[in-house]
Design a protein around this motif. Structure first.
Motif, PDB file in Angstrom:
ATOM      1  N   ASP A 107      12.389 -30.756 -24.914  1.00  0.00           N
ATOM      2  CA  ASP A 107      12.312 -31.177 -23.517  1.00  0.00           C
ATOM      3  C   ASP A 107      13.607 -31.827 -23.052  1.00  0.00           C
ATOM      4  O   ASP A 107      14.015 -31.651 -21.896  1.00  0.00           O
ATOM      5  N   ARG A 108      14.303 -32.545 -23.957  1.00  0.00           N
ATOM      6  CA  ARG A 108      15.582 -33.143 -23.566  1.00  0.00           C
ATOM      7  C   ARG A 108      16.690 -32.090 -23.550  1.00  0.00           C
ATOM      8  O   ARG A 108      17.576 -32.116 -22.696  1.00  0.00           O
ATOM      9  N   LEU A 109      16.636 -31.138 -24.488  1.00  0.00           N
ATOM     10  CA  LEU A 109      17.612 -30.047 -24.470  1.00  0.00           C
ATOM     11  C   LEU A 109      17.546 -29.272 -23.155  1.00  0.00           C
ATOM     12  O   LEU A 109      18.580 -28.844 -22.631  1.00  0.00           O
ATOM     13  N   ALA A 110      16.350 -29.116 -22.620  1.00  0.00           N
ATOM     14  CA  ALA A 110      16.187 -28.357 -21.378  1.00  0.00           C
ATOM     15  C   ALA A 110      16.868 -29.030 -20.188  1.00  0.00           C
ATOM     16  O   ALA A 110      17.185 -28.366 -19.192  1.00  0.00           O
ATOM     17  N   GLN A 111      17.121 -30.325 -20.290  1.00  0.00           N
ATOM     18  CA  GLN A 111      17.775 -31.050 -19.193  1.00  0.00           C
ATOM     19  C   GLN A 111      19.296 -30.930 -19.233  1.00  0.00           C
ATOM     20  O   GLN A 111      19.971 -31.263 -18.259  1.00  0.00           O
ATOM     21  N   LEU A 112      19.839 -30.456 -20.365  1.00  0.00           N
ATOM     22  CA  LEU A 112      21.288 -30.496 -20.555  1.00  0.00           C
ATOM     23  C   LEU A 112      22.088 -29.493 -19.721  1.00  0.00           C
ATOM     24  O   LEU A 112      23.143 -29.860 -19.189  1.00  0.00           O
ATOM     25  N   PRO A 113      21.668 -28.221 -19.579  1.00  0.00           N
ATOM     26  CA  PRO A 113      22.541 -27.275 -18.865  1.00  0.00           C
ATOM     27  C   PRO A 113      22.913 -27.725 -17.457  1.00  0.00           C
ATOM     28  O   PRO A 113      24.092 -27.698 -17.086  1.00  0.00           O
ATOM     29  N   GLU A 114      21.938 -28.162 -16.682  1.00  0.00           N
ATOM     30  CA  GLU A 114      22.245 -28.616 -15.320  1.00  0.00           C
ATOM     31  C   GLU A 114      23.127 -29.863 -15.351  1.00  0.00           C
ATOM     32  O   GLU A 114      24.080 -29.985 -14.565  1.00  0.00           O
ATOM     33  N   HIS A 115      22.829 -30.777 -16.262  1.00  0.00           N
ATOM     34  CA  HIS A 115      23.613 -32.009 -16.371  1.00  0.00           C
ATOM     35  C   HIS A 115      25.068 -31.716 -16.725  1.00  0.00           C
ATOM     36  O   HIS A 115      25.993 -32.208 -16.066  1.00  0.00           O
ATOM     37  N   LEU A 116      25.301 -30.888 -17.744  1.00  0.00           N
ATOM     38  CA  LEU A 116      26.664 -30.611 -18.198  1.00  0.00           C
ATOM     39  C   LEU A 116      27.446 -29.785 -17.191  1.00  0.00           C
ATOM     40  O   LEU A 116      28.643 -30.006 -16.991  1.00  0.00           O
ATOM     41  N   SER A 117      26.782 -28.836 -16.548  1.00  0.00           N
ATOM     42  CA  SER A 117      27.474 -28.000 -15.563  1.00  0.00           C
ATOM     43  C   SER A 117      27.921 -28.814 -14.354  1.00  0.00           C
ATOM     44  O   SER A 117      28.874 -28.439 -13.668  1.00  0.00           O
ATOM     45  N   GLY A 118      27.238 -29.928 -14.097  1.00  0.00           N
ATOM     46  CA  GLY A 118      27.567 -30.739 -12.935  1.00  0.00           C
ATOM     47  C   GLY A 118      28.934 -31.398 -12.987  1.00  0.00           C
ATOM     48  O   GLY A 118      29.467 -31.820 -11.954  1.00  0.00           O
ATOM     49  N   PHE A 119      29.537 -31.469 -14.184  1.00  0.00           N
ATOM     50  CA  PHE A 119      30.839 -32.129 -14.286  1.00  0.00           C
ATOM     51  C   PHE A 119      31.957 -31.288 -13.682  1.00  0.00           C
ATOM     52  O   PHE A 119      33.014 -31.816 -13.337  1.00  0.00           O
ATOM     53  N   ARG A 120      31.748 -29.994 -13.574  1.00  0.00           N
ATOM     54  CA  ARG A 120      32.826 -29.134 -13.062  1.00  0.00           C
ATOM     55  C   ARG A 120      33.282 -29.575 -11.673  1.00  0.00           C
ATOM     56  O   ARG A 120      34.487 -29.579 -11.369  1.00  0.00           O
ATOM     57  N   ALA A 121      32.341 -29.945 -10.815  1.00  0.00           N
ATOM     58  CA  ALA A 121      32.699 -30.344  -9.448  1.00  0.00           C
ATOM     59  C   ALA A 121      33.545 -31.607  -9.419  1.00  0.00           C
ATOM     60  O   ALA A 121      34.285 -31.841  -8.456  1.00  0.00           O
ATOM     61  N   GLN A 122      33.458 -32.431 -10.478  1.00  0.00           N
ATOM     62  CA  GLN A 122      34.208 -33.686 -10.511  1.00  0.00           C
ATOM     63  C   GLN A 122      35.653 -33.510 -10.957  1.00  0.00           C
ATOM     64  O   GLN A 122      36.425 -34.466 -10.904  1.00  0.00           O
ATOM     65  N   VAL A 123      36.025 -32.306 -11.423  1.00  0.00           N
ATOM     66  CA  VAL A 123      37.370 -32.113 -11.965  1.00  0.00           C
ATOM     67  C   VAL A 123      38.142 -30.979 -11.281  1.00  0.00           C
ATOM     68  O   VAL A 123      39.279 -30.694 -11.657  1.00  0.00           O
ATOM     69  N   GLU A 124      37.553 -30.367 -10.287  1.00  0.00           N
ATOM     70  CA  GLU A 124      38.227 -29.238  -9.637  1.00  0.00           C
ATOM     71  C   GLU A 124      38.876 -29.689  -8.336  1.00  0.00           C
ATOM     72  O   GLU A 124      38.341 -30.535  -7.630  1.00  0.00           O
ATOM     73  N   PRO A 125      40.032 -29.089  -7.991  1.00  0.00           N
ATOM     74  CA  PRO A 125      40.803 -28.139  -8.793  1.00  0.00           C
ATOM     75  C   PRO A 125      41.500 -28.851  -9.947  1.00  0.00           C
ATOM     76  O   PRO A 125      41.868 -30.011  -9.831  1.00  0.00           O
ATOM     77  N   GLN A 126      41.675 -28.151 -11.055  1.00  0.00           N
ATOM     78  CA  GLN A 126      42.392 -28.756 -12.168  1.00  0.00           C
ATOM     79  C   GLN A 126      43.895 -28.678 -11.922  1.00  0.00           C
ATOM     80  O   GLN A 126      44.387 -27.741 -11.300  1.00  0.00           O
ATOM     81  N   PRO A 127      44.620 -29.683 -12.398  1.00  0.00           N
ATOM     82  CA  PRO A 127      46.057 -29.750 -12.124  1.00  0.00           C
ATOM     83  C   PRO A 127      46.886 -28.917 -13.079  1.00  0.00           C
ATOM     84  O   PRO A 127      46.422 -28.501 -14.143  1.00  0.00           O
ATOM     85  N   GLU A 128      48.127 -28.706 -12.693  1.00  0.00           N
ATOM     86  CA  GLU A 128      49.131 -28.227 -13.644  1.00  0.00           C
ATOM     87  C   GLU A 128      49.641 -29.447 -14.414  1.00  0.00           C
ATOM     88  O   GLU A 128      49.985 -30.464 -13.818  1.00  0.00           O
ATOM     89  N   ILE A 129      49.709 -29.311 -15.724  1.00  0.00           N
ATOM     90  CA  ILE A 129      49.962 -30.453 -16.601  1.00  0.00           C
ATOM     91  C   ILE A 129      51.392 -30.433 -17.133  1.00  0.00           C
ATOM     92  O   ILE A 129      51.920 -29.385 -17.501  1.00  0.00           O
ATOM     93  N   THR A 130      52.012 -31.619 -17.163  1.00  0.00           N
ATOM     94  CA  THR A 130      53.244 -31.841 -17.908  1.00  0.00           C
ATOM     95  C   THR A 130      52.886 -32.730 -19.097  1.00  0.00           C
ATOM     96  O   THR A 130      52.218 -33.757 -18.934  1.00  0.00           O
ATOM     97  N   VAL A 131      53.317 -32.330 -20.302  1.00  0.00           N
ATOM     98  CA  VAL A 131      52.871 -33.000 -21.520  1.00  0.00           C
ATOM     99  C   VAL A 131      53.688 -34.255 -21.806  1.00  0.00           C
ATOM    100  O   VAL A 131      54.926 -34.246 -21.731  1.00  0.00           O
ATOM    101  N   ILE A 132      52.970 -35.338 -22.124  1.00  0.00           N
ATOM    102  CA  ILE A 132      53.573 -36.570 -22.626  1.00  0.00           C
ATOM    103  C   ILE A 132      53.575 -36.498 -24.146  1.00  0.00           C
ATOM    104  O   ILE A 132      52.542 -36.240 -24.766  1.00  0.00           O
ATOM    105  N   GLU A 133      54.720 -36.725 -24.739  1.00  0.00           N
ATOM    106  CA  GLU A 133      54.828 -36.740 -26.196  1.00  0.00           C
ATOM    107  C   GLU A 133      54.583 -38.161 -26.706  1.00  0.00           C
ATOM    108  O   GLU A 133      55.328 -39.080 -26.368  1.00  0.00           O
ATOM    109  N   ALA A 134      53.529 -38.337 -27.486  1.00  0.00           N
ATOM    110  CA  ALA A 134      53.236 -39.658 -28.049  1.00  0.00           C
ATOM    111  C   ALA A 134      54.417 -40.128 -28.891  1.00  0.00           C
ATOM    112  O   ALA A 134      54.987 -39.365 -29.671  1.00  0.00           O
TER     113      ALA A 134
END
Length: 330
Positions: free
Chosen positions: A136-163
């Motif tokens: 029953d908890r597994l059934a709740q995951l697809p909608e929950h996990l897919s919802g994060f996409r809207a919080q990160v779009e559009p994704q940026p072009e990245i420049t890498v920082i070297e630690a």
């Protein structure tokens, strides 16, 4: 916006961005440098936070074109999410570690032939099923996990920082320090001459950062986190600016508290392994309770797996089974 989210300190400016319960806010930081302004961790993408940035920049009399760079401590949506939106508005470079950029792609990316993140939802379901999460908890995951996409779009072009290689932004020279456990490739930024640190979610006041075992990520996240805490605890920090809650001092003491916290949790889970082998989900509900919402349950189970893997690494526990994994004492 009825109340300002802007707080000015001697060293920088904090702008609070809204996020989900229970944390409610994530700290974004603004620093002025020779080439313009730098934003650190711009917060999750939402209409509310877009309006909050418009209001904050207006209050500070900063035009989007004056934003020279966007620095991201790690790939989680509450820190990374609006980087692409702000990059499109300002033309600023977005900087993060190579490992963080790869994690962002792994979790939130897509290819020209894929509308969904490549395997992220499916891999997460497989992981939690393997470790005993109820149907029953597994059934709740697809909608929950897919919802994060809207919080990160559009994704940026990245420049890498070297630690390990100093980087200049906001008029200061910072030493990037990469630590794992909370997120792959997490970077804190330390200014040695002043003792300032922008520590993201590596060290937080009053709350413990979540340490998660995630599909495709670090196989030993708690070990990575504890090693990183020891490294951060050796720094001479005067003032820490975290990703959540308020700026704080006594940084080295806080790293020790977090080390002790995780040792205590490892001891608690070891106690629970006496008797028949148990699933990580069973241990999770015993430690964190069985009434968590799906968002918090996902964090709790991922953290439980991370601790059980650490007990296995220490030779104190072992796993049994393949279709459903259980942990027991050696």
């Amino acid at each position: 916006m009825s109340q300002s989210r802007v707080t000015s300190y001697d060293e920088l400016i904090r702008v609070r961005m809204a996020m989900s319960f229970p944390l409610r806010w994530v700290n974004s930081y603004l620093l002025q440098g020779e080439d313009g302004w730098t934003i650190v961790d711009p917060g999750p993408r939402s209409a509310e936070n877009e309006a909050a940035w418009d209001a904050a920049l207006g209050e500070l009399n900063i035009r989007p074109q004056e934003i020279a760079s966007i620095v991201v401590t790690h790939h989680h949506p509450d820190h990374y999410g609006q980087a692409g939106w702000l990059q499109q508005r300002s033309g600023a470079q977005v900087w993060m570690s190579k490992a963080a950029g790869e994690a962002a792609w792994r979790n939130w990316g897509s290819t020209p032939d894929e509308d969904e993140a490549p395997g992220f939802v499916e891999a997460s379901l497989a992981l939690y099923r393997l470790h005993g999460m109820s149907a029953d908890r597994l059934a709740q995951l697809p909608e929950h996990l897919s919802g994060f996409r809207a919080q990160v779009e559009p994704q940026p072009e990245i420049t890498v920082i070297e630690a390990g290689l100093p980087i200049r932004f906001g008029g200061r020279l910072w030493h990037p320090i990469e630590t794992g456990g909370h997120a792959d490739g997490h970077l804190s930024f330390y200014e040695e001459k002043t003792g300032l640190i922008l520590c993201g979610d590596a060290v937080l006041p009053r709350i413990s950062p979540n340490i998660s075992y995630t599909p495709g990520g670090d196989e030993h996240p708690l070990r990575s986190y504890l090693d990183g805490l020891r490294k951060l605890g050796e720094l001479r920090v005067g003032q820490a600016f975290p990703g959540h809650r308020d700026p704080f001092g006594k940084f080295e003491e806080r790293t020790r508290q977090l080390l002790d916290h995780h040792e205590g949790r490892l001891d608690r889970m070891l106690e629970l392994l006496h008797g028949e082998p148990q699933t990580a989900y069973g241990i999770c509900t015993a430690v964190f309770g069985g009434s968590l919402g799906i968002h918090q349950l996902r964090f709790a189970l991922s953290e439980t797996i991370a601790h059980l893997v650490e007990l296995e690494d220490r030779g104190q526990a072992k796993r049994f089974g393949q279709e459903e994994v259980r942990f027991g004492l050696i």
